[in-house]
Design an enzyme around this catalytic site. Structure first.
Site, short mmCIF file in Angstrom:
data_model
loop_
_atom_site.label_atom_id
_atom_site.label_comp_id
_atom_site.label_asym_id
_atom_site.label_seq_id
_atom_site.Cartn_x
_atom_site.Cartn_y
_atom_site.Cartn_z
CG ASN A 40 7.59 -2.22 -4.86
OD1 ASN A 40 8.48 -3.00 -4.55
ND2 ASN A 40 7.13 -1.31 -4.01
CG HIS A 126 2.49 -4.55 4.31
ND1 HIS A 126 1.70 -3.44 4.42
CD2 HIS A 126 3.66 -4.14 3.77
CE1 HIS A 126 2.36 -2.39 3.93
NE2 HIS A 126 3.54 -2.79 3.54
CD GLU A 170 2.68 -9.73 2.92
OE1 GLU A 170 3.59 -9.71 2.07
OE2 GLU A 170 2.69 -9.02 3.94
CB SER A 174 6.52 -6.83 0.95
OG SER A 174 6.52 -6.78 2.36
CG ASP A 199 -1.27 -8.02 0.48
OD1 ASP A 199 -1.06 -7.92 -0.75
OD2 ASP A 199 -1.06 -7.10 1.27
CG HIS A 202 5.06 -7.44 -3.17
ND1 HIS A 202 5.79 -6.35 -3.63
CD2 HIS A 202 4.61 -7.10 -1.94
CE1 HIS A 202 5.80 -5.42 -2.70
NE2 HIS A 202 5.09 -5.83 -1.67
CE LYS A 233 3.14 -3.00 -2.98
NZ LYS A 233 3.73 -1.72 -2.61
C1 LIG Z 1 2.24 -6.86 1.03
C2 LIG Z 1 1.85 -5.43 0.88
N1 LIG Z 1 0.56 -5.10 1.00
C3 LIG Z 1 0.16 -3.83 0.88
C4 LIG Z 1 1.05 -2.81 0.63
C5 LIG Z 1 0.57 -1.42 0.52
O1 LIG Z 1 0.25 -1.14 -0.80
P1 LIG Z 1 0.23 0.38 -1.30
O2 LIG Z 1 1.63 0.72 -1.64
O3 LIG Z 1 -0.69 0.36 -2.47
O4 LIG Z 1 -0.29 1.20 -0.17
C6 LIG Z 1 2.39 -3.11 0.48
C7 LIG Z 1 3.33 -2.01 0.19
O5 LIG Z 1 4.48 -2.02 0.32
C8 LIG Z 1 2.81 -4.45 0.62
O6 LIG Z 1 4.10 -4.77 0.51
#
Ligand SMILES: Cc1ncc(COP(=O)(O)O)c(C=O)c1O
Length: 381
Positions: A40, A126, A170, A174, A199, A202, A233
């Protein structure tokens, strides 16, 4: 250890393997020999000289660890500077750093809603968000992916709900690389008065004039009540953050979140890398339209080669292949051709939607695209 328990554990792994879903770890070396379409690091900042130099300088100054949880002595001037920078960048008054995005989502959604509240969540949010919601005790209702008409109907039905109402989405999903209409979400928020948790994991770095994310790109900077983002990421570091307009959100996490209180805090060097990365994201702003063009170009080439992919300009392109065995076959063939992609299978994605998740990055060339398309066509034979 009970033999029955151990046997149950082993059987669960055997069952996973029989479904073609067993996951195994592969330790990679530090030298990249493959074309990397898997991680990422969308802006290639994890190896950016100024990001690495900032982390190295912080390592020398602060040592390799924060050495304590934040309320003890783990919270440093670097963490404080980073949370301020992140909040101002995204258009929020308050920010707090957490150790990972997973922990940030689990803390926000596990700690802020309570029993008696209602959480309306997109079907594809997620796992960290779901884990939080489930532990909160609030009622969880899911709406079809990106279907804001259905969300609106559910909001109308919930108009007289006694508890607080949260909506969880989001900005760039993801595993699908697609997005909801944030402007409409913002209008729904104003009309119904729910707490919108967004969120931007990404989207940050890739979207928006200054790179803060999709709220900025869609003209609704600062609209969500709570933004979760990650440094792991496009920002090329690790760690995460929670931003809010209300100081009470930050204070609640500091006071009630086990993820924040009871864990050794993010290393100062990671905070320093995050700060340097934000500066780089701002500096490379003029490249952002070229990144979006890259996303269009890769999607078009996949389409021409016979692989249906959704339109869009995010860094994530899903190539849905169906069952897990076919998905793993493609990933293996690409690996043999010197290309690393992740094969995403259930339970990460719904059954029957196994996919390659193509992760774009700054610096990909026309030759990379040609090599990738050739390998995809050969894998399909
Ligand atoms: C949408 C989303 N939120 C949160 C996370 C978690 O983030 P981190 O990798 O910093 O734990 C991810 C990780 O893949 C994600 O895709």
């Amino acid at each position: 250890m009970s033999a029955a328990w151990l046997s149950r554990l082993k059987q669960s792994l055997v069952a996973r393997e029989a479904q073609g879903l067993l996951r195994r770890l592969h330790a990679r070396g530090s030298r990249e020999t493959e074309l990397n379409l898997a991680d990422n690091d969308y802006l290639a900042l994890s190896k950016d000289p100024s990001v690495v130099a900032a982390a190295a300088a912080a390592l020398k100054e602060w040592g390799a660890s924060s050495s304590a949880s934040p309320l003890v002595s783990g919270y440093t001037a670097l963490h404080a500077a980073l949370e301020k920078k992140l909040a101002a960048w995204h258009g929020y008054a308050h920010g707090i750093i957490l150790n990972t995005g997973y922990a940030a989502n689990a803390a926000v959604l596990g700690g802020l809603p309570r029993e008696g509240d209602l959480v309306l969540a997109d079907r594809l949010v997620h796992a960290s968000m779901l884990s939080g919601i489930e532990s909160s005790g609030a009622k969880l209702v899911r709406f079809p992916h990106n279907d804001l008409d259905t969300l609106e109907i559910k909001l109308i039905k919930a108009a007289n709900y006694a508890g607080a109402v949260f909506v969880v989405t989001e900005s760039v999903y993801s595993m699908d690389g697609d997005s909801p209409d944030l402007k409409r979400l913002s209008e729904l928020r104003d009309r119904f008065g729910f707490c919108w948790v967004l969120d931007e994991a990404h989207a940050t770095g890739w979207h928006g004039a200054t790179g803060s994310g999709l709220q900025e790109e869609q003209g609704v900077r600062g609209a969500a009540d709570i933004v979760v983002g990650t440094l792991g990421k496009a920002l090329g570091s690790q760690g995460a953050y929670v931003l809010s307009r209300e100081s009470a959100v930050r204070e609640a996490l500091i006071n009630f979140s086990g993820e924040f209180i009871y864990s050794t805090y993010l290393a100062p060097s990671s905070a320093a890398a995050g700060l340097a990365a934000i500066q780089r994201v701002e500096e490379i702003g003029s490249e952002r339209s070229a990144l979006h063009a890259l996303s269009h170009e890769w999607r078009a080439a996949l389409g021409e080669a016979g692989f249906a992919v959704p339109a869009g300009h995010s860094p994530i392109i899903p190539v849905i292949l169906g069952d897990a065995v076919r998905t793993v076959h493609f990933a293996q063939k690409l690996k043999e051709a010197g290309i690393r992609v992740s094969a995403i299978r259930p339970p990460t994605v719904p059954t029957g939607t196994g996919r390659l998740r193509i992760s774009l990055r700054r610096g990909l060339t026309a030759a990379d695209l040609k090599k990738f398309i050739k390998a995809m066509q050969e894998a399909a034979l």
